[in-house]
Write a protein that holds these residues in place. Structure first.
Motif, PDB file in Angstrom:
ATOM      1  N   TYR A 178       3.172   8.392   2.286  1.00 27.70           N
ATOM      2  CA  TYR A 178       4.344   8.770   3.068  1.00 27.70           C
ATOM      3  C   TYR A 178       5.465   7.764   2.885  1.00 27.70           C
ATOM      4  CZ  TYR A 178       7.320  10.314   6.874  1.00 27.70           C
ATOM      5  OH  TYR A 178       8.396  10.752   7.588  1.00 27.70           O
TER       6      TYR A 178
ATOM      7  N   TRP B  24      12.578  -0.144  20.442  1.00 31.25           N
ATOM      8  CA  TRP B  24      13.344  -0.196  19.198  1.00 31.25           C
ATOM      9  C   TRP B  24      14.426  -1.256  19.296  1.00 31.25           C
ATOM     10  CZ3 TRP B  24      12.398   1.852  14.548  1.00 31.25           C
ATOM     11  CH2 TRP B  24      11.419   2.845  14.479  1.00 31.25           C
TER      12      TRP B  24
ATOM     13  N   TRP C  17       0.844  -1.184   0.000  1.00 33.35           N
ATOM     14  CA  TRP C  17       0.000   0.000   0.000  1.00 33.35           C
ATOM     15  C   TRP C  17       0.889   1.248   0.000  1.00 33.35           C
ATOM     16  CZ3 TRP C  17      -2.154   2.053   5.215  1.00 33.35           C
ATOM     17  CH2 TRP C  17      -2.955   3.185   5.010  1.00 33.35           C
TER      18      TRP C  17
ATOM     19  N   VAL D  12       7.240  -3.480  11.913  1.00 35.66           N
ATOM     20  CA  VAL D  12       6.417  -3.029  13.038  1.00 35.66           C
ATOM     21  C   VAL D  12       5.618  -4.208  13.613  1.00 35.66           C
ATOM     22  CG1 VAL D  12       4.591  -1.426  13.753  1.00 35.66           C
ATOM     23  CG2 VAL D  12       6.198  -0.759  11.933  1.00 35.66           C
TER      24      VAL D  12
ATOM     25  N   VAL E  34       9.655  -2.386  17.140  1.00 38.11           N
ATOM     26  CA  VAL E  34      10.036  -2.170  15.743  1.00 38.11           C
ATOM     27  C   VAL E  34      11.489  -2.602  15.545  1.00 38.11           C
ATOM     28  CG1 VAL E  34      10.222  -0.549  13.814  1.00 38.11           C
ATOM     29  CG2 VAL E  34       8.413  -0.231  15.526  1.00 38.11           C
TER      30      VAL E  34
ATOM     31  N   HIS F 146      12.209   4.052   5.010  1.00 40.47           N
ATOM     32  CA  HIS F 146      12.445   5.495   4.903  1.00 40.47           C
ATOM     33  C   HIS F 146      13.694   5.650   4.048  1.00 40.47           C
ATOM     34  CE1 HIS F 146       9.725   6.253   8.380  1.00 40.47           C
ATOM     35  NE2 HIS F 146      10.139   5.032   8.733  1.00 40.47           N
TER      36      HIS F 146
ATOM     37  N   GLN G 269       3.214  -4.842   9.871  1.00 44.43           N
ATOM     38  CA  GLN G 269       3.597  -4.300   8.559  1.00 44.43           C
ATOM     39  C   GLN G 269       5.073  -3.967   8.565  1.00 44.43           C
ATOM     40  OE1 GLN G 269       4.606  -0.809   8.303  1.00 44.43           O
ATOM     41  NE2 GLN G 269       3.317   0.340   9.699  1.00 44.43           N
TER      42      GLN G 269
ATOM     43  N   VAL H  33      -0.669   0.798  20.216  1.00 44.93           N
ATOM     44  CA  VAL H  33       0.028   2.024  19.780  1.00 44.93           C
ATOM     45  C   VAL H  33       0.081   3.057  20.913  1.00 44.93           C
ATOM     46  CG1 VAL H  33      -0.292   4.064  18.291  1.00 44.93           C
ATOM     47  CG2 VAL H  33      -0.396   1.779  17.302  1.00 44.93           C
TER      48      VAL H  33
ATOM     49  N   GLU I 168      16.506   6.968   9.354  1.00 41.00           N
ATOM     50  CA  GLU I 168      15.998   7.767  10.477  1.00 41.00           C
ATOM     51  C   GLU I 168      17.019   7.751  11.604  1.00 41.00           C
ATOM     52  OE1 GLU I 168      11.741   6.636  11.150  1.00 41.00           O
ATOM     53  OE2 GLU I 168      11.538   8.595  10.172  1.00 41.00           O
TER      54      GLU I 168
ATOM     55  N   LEU J 285       3.809   0.443   2.472  1.00 40.60           N
ATOM     56  CA  LEU J 285       3.702  -0.518   3.557  1.00 40.60           C
ATOM     57  C   LEU J 285       3.401  -1.886   2.988  1.00 40.60           C
ATOM     58  CD1 LEU J 285       1.233   1.156   6.095  1.00 40.60           C
ATOM     59  CD2 LEU J 285       3.486   1.918   5.406  1.00 40.60           C
TER      60      LEU J 285
ATOM     61  N   SER K 157       9.741   6.052  20.353  1.00 36.91           N
ATOM     62  CA  SER K 157       8.391   6.409  19.895  1.00 36.91           C
ATOM     63  C   SER K 157       8.204   6.042  18.431  1.00 36.91           C
ATOM     64  CB  SER K 157       8.195   7.924  20.037  1.00 36.91           C
ATOM     65  OG  SER K 157       8.946   8.613  19.037  1.00 36.91           O
ATOM     66  N   LEU K 158       6.966   6.183  17.972  1.00 36.15           N
ATOM     67  CA  LEU K 158       6.714   6.192  16.525  1.00 36.15           C
ATOM     68  C   LEU K 158       7.406   7.421  15.951  1.00 36.15           C
ATOM     69  CD1 LEU K 158       2.909   5.313  16.369  1.00 36.15           C
ATOM     70  CD2 LEU K 158       4.824   3.857  15.654  1.00 36.15           C
ATOM     71  N   THR K 159       7.807   7.356  14.687  1.00 34.48           N
ATOM     72  CA  THR K 159       8.490   8.495  14.069  1.00 34.48           C
ATOM     73  C   THR K 159       7.555   9.305  13.174  1.00 34.48           C
ATOM     74  OG1 THR K 159       9.281   7.255  12.155  1.00 34.48           O
ATOM     75  CG2 THR K 159      10.683   7.224  14.119  1.00 34.48           C
TER      76      THR K 159
HETATM   77  C1  SG7 Z   1       4.885   4.992   8.259  1.00 35.31           C
HETATM   78  O1  SG7 Z   1       5.517   4.958   9.557  1.00 35.31           O
HETATM   79  C2  SG7 Z   1       3.772   3.984   8.181  1.00 35.31           C
HETATM   80  C3  SG7 Z   1       2.830   4.095   9.364  1.00 35.31           C
HETATM   81  C4  SG7 Z   1       3.629   4.005  10.646  1.00 35.31           C
HETATM   82  C5  SG7 Z   1       4.662   5.096  10.663  1.00 35.31           C
HETATM   83  O2  SG7 Z   1       4.339   6.236   7.993  1.00 35.31           O
HETATM   84  O3  SG7 Z   1       4.326   2.711   8.138  1.00 35.31           O
HETATM   85  O4  SG7 Z   1       1.896   3.035   9.347  1.00 35.31           O
HETATM   86  C6  SG7 Z   1       0.606   3.308   8.960  1.00 35.31           C
HETATM   87  C7  SG7 Z   1      -0.330   2.188   9.123  1.00 35.31           C
HETATM   88  O5  SG7 Z   1       0.296   4.375   8.518  1.00 35.31           O
HETATM   89  O6  SG7 Z   1       2.748   4.176  11.763  1.00 35.31           O
HETATM   90  C8  SG7 Z   1       1.399   3.376  13.529  1.00 35.31           C
HETATM   91  C9  SG7 Z   1       2.428   3.083  12.504  1.00 35.31           C
HETATM   92  O7  SG7 Z   1       2.936   1.986  12.386  1.00 35.31           O
HETATM   93  C10 SG7 Z   1       5.504   5.098  11.943  1.00 35.31           C
HETATM   94  O8  SG7 Z   1       6.162   3.884  12.115  1.00 35.31           O
HETATM   95  S1  SG7 Z   1       7.634   3.915  12.584  1.00 35.31           S
HETATM   96  O9  SG7 Z   1       7.691   4.591  13.861  1.00 35.31           O
HETATM   97  O10 SG7 Z   1       8.055   2.546  12.603  1.00 35.31           O
HETATM   98  N1  SG7 Z   1       8.500   4.741  11.543  1.00 35.31           N
END
Ligand code: SG7
Ligand code: ZN
Length: 261
Positions: free
Chosen positions: A64, A209, A60, A121, A143, A96, A92, A135, A106, A67, A197-199
């Motif tokens: 950004y 991580w 998909w 993830v 991750v 980057h 998923q 989340v 990153e 995935l 955190s999420l990035t």
């Molecule tokens: C990417 O990184 C996508 C996001 C992901 C985000 O933008 O893979 O996934 C979706 C489903 O949009 O966000 C919640 C999530 O997994 C951040 O992931 S990361 O911290 O590993 N870079």
């Protein structure tokens, strides 16, 4: 030519030009991993990875990154061990990357950028009923990060690269039935681990991580295939999907642990 942090930050995706890039947390990601400051932890276990290739569902372009998503309704694709107290399910993976080879990852190691970084993830389905709930919680996500460096052609990655033209535009999805992402993870067991955190938004501080020490090698054509993807939908003025990384965040009061001496 030398590349400064400012050059790299000037190239940022609009996502990071908004106030969302200043969340003010205490365990934000990504970070620079300073090798000499990481602390060997002899109690860290080896990470065990067990993926079922048939849990792979589709690719998909979300505007950004791209995935590759998995069926996470059962424990068929999981990781255990390493720094983790529970087993975590694969949800998923995505990447980057930069517009050029001088940046794109990153995380950095001793302030060195790699041209790309893979993120696999996973979520804690032992403790939480859904990914969305995981989340929001401190131990909700794990991750695995793998650096990509320029070198030999990567056979495993090529299967994925061949599918990318079909998801060139934002909001396109294609079926991708069978794929085992463990071919993208170096066999060397060494890793660093830290609490982060999420990035991307919501930037929640829910991620353990696990950053693999050894990068995988990919060739120039494979990185170029990533750079042919678009941030934009069909019909919009084309914008190349490049520089989809978050800037480095302060380490604050954290220790990066290593599984190796
Ligand atoms: C990417 O990184 C996508 C996001 C992901 C985000 O933008 O893979 O996934 C979706 C489903 O949009 O966000 C919640 C999530 O997994 C951040 O992931 S990361 O911290 O590993 N870079
Ligand atoms: Zn990511």
């Amino acid at each position: 030519a030398t590349c400064t942090h400012k050059d790299r930050n000037d190239a940022l995706h609009p996502l990071w030009q908004s106030p969302l890039s200043i969340p003010g947390g205490s365990r934000q990601s990504p970070i620079n991993i300073q090798w000499r400051d990481s602390v060997y932890d002899p109690f860290l276990k080896p990470l065990k990875i067990s993926y079922d290739p048939t849990t792979c569902l589709h690719i998909w372009n979300n505007g950004y990154s791209f995935l590759v998503e998995f069926d996470d309704s059962t424990d068929r694709s999981i990781i255990v061990g390493g720094p983790l107290e529970n087993q975590y399910r694969l949800k998923q993976f995505h990447f980057h990357w930069g517009a050029i080879n001088e940046w794109g990852s990153e995380h950095t190691v001793d302030s060195k950028f790699y041209p790309a970084e893979l993120h696999l993830v996973h979520w804690n389905a032992v403790v939480y009923p859904s990914f969305e709930e995981a989340v929001m919680e401190g131990n909700g996500l794990a991750v695995i990060g793998v650096f990509l460096k320029l070198g030999a052609h990567h056979e495993g990655l090529q299967t994925l690269v061949d599918a990318l033209p079909a998801v060139k535009h934002k909001d396109t999805v294609i079926e991708f039935d069978v794929f085992d992402p463990s071919c993208l993870i170096p066999s060397c067991p060494d890793y660093w681990t830290y609490a982060g955190s999420l990035t991307t938004p919501p930037l929640t501080e829910s991620v353990t991580w696990i950053i693999k020490k050894k990068p995988i090698e990919v060739d120039e054509n494979q990185l170029e295939a990533f750079r042919m993807l678009l941030f934009t939908s069909d019909g919009e003025e084309e914008k190349r999907m490049v520089d989809n990384f978050r800037p480095l965040q302060p380490l604050m009061n954290r220790t990066v642990r290593s599984s190796f001496q």
